[in-house]
Enzyme design. Structure first.
Site, short mmCIF file in Angstrom:
data_model
loop_
_atom_site.label_atom_id
_atom_site.label_comp_id
_atom_site.label_asym_id
_atom_site.label_seq_id
_atom_site.Cartn_x
_atom_site.Cartn_y
_atom_site.Cartn_z
N ASN A 98 -9.76 0.04 0.01
CA ASN A 98 -8.39 0.03 -0.17
C ASN A 98 -8.00 -0.61 -1.40
OD1 ASN A 98 -5.64 -0.31 0.59
ND2 ASN A 98 -5.88 -0.94 2.43
N HIS B 205 -2.99 7.65 1.81
CA HIS B 205 -3.34 6.28 1.30
C HIS B 205 -4.91 6.03 1.84
CE1 HIS B 205 -3.90 2.08 0.58
NE2 HIS B 205 -3.62 1.68 1.93
N CYS C 115 0.94 -1.12 0.09
CA CYS C 115 -0.16 -0.20 -0.07
C CYS C 115 0.84 1.31 0.09
CB CYS C 115 -0.91 0.05 1.11
SG CYS C 115 -2.11 -1.53 1.27
#
Ligand code: ACO
Length: 328
Positions: A282, A252, A114
Site C-alpha cells: 500500500n 487503490h 490513501c
C-alpha cells in the site's frame, strides 16, 4: 459557447530501489510470507533510502509522465501533489517539485491519505475548468515507511513507498468531439465519524511529532468494500456509463482481498481489475497512478479505454472517477 474537457493523456511512476520481500521482513519482525500473502496479497514493498524524500519520488514520476507526453515541462502551469508524508511540514511538497522542475504556475498539496489521488483529480478538474489552467501534473507520492511502527506487525507489513503521476490537458470541446473523453465523473466523500479507525498517533499540533500508523484493520476492511463499491456505482451513474462498459478498474492498491471483494460486488470480471499490490504494497496516494502506469506500460490500458479509479483512506475519505483515457 464552447465548453472545455479535461483529458488524462499521460502517466509516469517511480518506485525506490530498496526492495523488501516478506521473507526479508520476517528476519526482523514476527511475521511470515504465508501470513502476509494470504491476508493481503503483498509480496514486496519498496522503501526510500536515507536521503530520498517524497518530492524526489514525485519528481521522478513527473519527469516520466512528461517524457511520455507530447508536452514540454514549461507547458505545465498547475501541480497538485497528493501526499501524507511531505518533505517538510511546510511549504507544500508540490512547491518543491515545482522548484526541482524549474517551472512556474500554481502548486499545492492535498491531504486525503490513501484517497488523495481521486481527491486531487477532482480538484484539478474543477480548477482547470474554472481558472483555465492549461496543463496539470497530478501526482500521488508517499513515503509511508516513515510512519511505520515496527513494533506493530499488523500495519508495518502492509505499506511501501512510491509515486505516480498523470498529466491532465485542458482542451476546447469543438463540435462536441471530446464529449466522451477525459474525466467524465468524480465523486468524493468523507465521514469524520470514523476519524479514529486509521490515523497516526501524533501530529504537528498534537504533540509536535509525526506519529505512527494505527489501524483498526477489520473495520477498515468492511468500510472499504462497502464504500468503494457504492462510490463507484455513483461515479458510473454520473458519467452515464454502466459497469459492462468499463475496460479497466484501477482501485487503490491496499489489499488483494479488498480488490476481489469489490469486483464481486460490482459484478466486474476480476481480469479487468488492475492489481499491482503484490509488487509494492500500500503506497497510499501513489497507488492508483502507479497501477495505471503499470497497466499502460504492459499494454493493458490503451488509448480510448474507459477506466475507473476508486480509493479509500483515513478520515475516512473515499471517492471514485470514470475517465476515458487518452485523446482522439
Ligand atoms: N504476521 C503474522 N501474524 C500477524 C501479523 C503479521 N504481520 N499481524 C497480525 N498477526 C496476527 C494477529 O496477532 C492475530 O493473532 P491472534 O489470533 O493470535 O491474536 C492474527 O494474526 C489475526 O489478526 P487479525 O488482525 O484478526 O487479522 P485479519 O484477518 O483481520 O487481517 C489485516 C489483518 C490484513 C490488516 C486485515 O484486517 C485487513 O486487510 N484490513 C484492511 C486494512 C487495509 O488494507 N488497510 C490499508 C489502509 S486503508 C486503505 O488503504 C483501504
Amino acid at each position: 459557447m464552447i465548453s472545455n474537457k479535461i483529458l488524462l493523456t499521460s502517466s509516469g511512476s517511480y518506485l525506490p530501489n530498496n526492495i523488501y520481500s516478506n521473507d526479508a521482513l520476517s528476519e526482523f519482525i514476527d511475521t511470515s510470507d504465508e501470513w502476509i500473502s494470504k491476508r493481503s496479497g503483498i509480496k514486496n514493498r519498496h522503501f526510500v533510502s536515507k536521503n530520498e524524500t517524497t518530492s524526489d519520488l514525485a519528481l521522478y514520476a513527473a519527469l516520466k509522465a512528461i517524457e511520455n507526453s507530447t508536452l514540454d515541462k514549461d507547458d505545465i502551469n498547475l501541480i497538485i501533489v497528493a501526499t501524507t508524508t511531505p518533505d517538510n511540514t511546510f511549504p507544500s511538497t508540490a512547491t518543491m517539485v515545482q522548484k526541482k522542475l524549474d517551472i512556474k504556475g500554481a502548486a499545492f498539496d492535498i491531504q486525503a491519505v490513501c484517497a488523495g489521488f481521486v481527491f486531487a483529480l477532482s480538484v484539478a478538474k474543477s480548477l482547470m475548468k474554472d481558472n483555465n489552467y492549461k496543463n496539470c501534473l497530478v501526482i500521488g507520492a508517499d513515503s509511508m515507511s516513515k510512519l511505520l511502527d515496527w513494533k506493530d506487525r499488523s500495519t508495518a507489513v502492509l505499506f511501501g513507498d512510491g509515486a505516480g503521476a498523470v498529466i491532465l490537458e485542458n482542451k476546447e470541446n469543438i463540435d462536441n468531439k471530446l464529449d466522451d473523453w477525459g474525466i467524465l465523473s468524480n465523486v468524493i466523500h468523507s465521514d469524520g465519524e470514523y476519524y479514529d479507525l486509521l490515523k497516526t498517533n501524533g501530529g504537528v499540533s498534537t504533540d509536535q511529532k509525526i506519529g505512527f500508523i494505527e489501524m483498526a484493520g477489520k473495520e477498515i476492511f468492511k468500510h472499504a468494500v462497502e464504500k468503494l463499491s457504492l462510490s463507484f456505482q455513483e461515479a458510473l451513474k454520473l458519467s452515464y456509463k454502466n459497469i459492462k462498459q468499463i475496460d479497466w478498474l484501477i482501485p487503490h492498491q491496499a489489499n488483494q482481498r479488498i480488490l476481489l471483494a469489490v469486483a464481486d460486488r460490482l459484478k466486474i470480471d476480476p481480469v479487468k481489475v488492475i492489481s499491482t499490490v503484490m509488487h509494492h504494497g500500500n503506497t497510499s496516494a501513489a497507488s492508483i497512478p502507479l497501477a495505471l502506469d503499470y497497466a499502460i506500460n504492459n499494454n493493458k490500458v490503451i488509448n480510448g479505454n474507459l477506466i475507473g479509479f476508486q480509493a479509500i483512506g483515513g478520515g475516512l475519505s473515499w471517492g471514485a472517477s470514470v475517465v476515458r483515457y487518452g485523446k482522439p
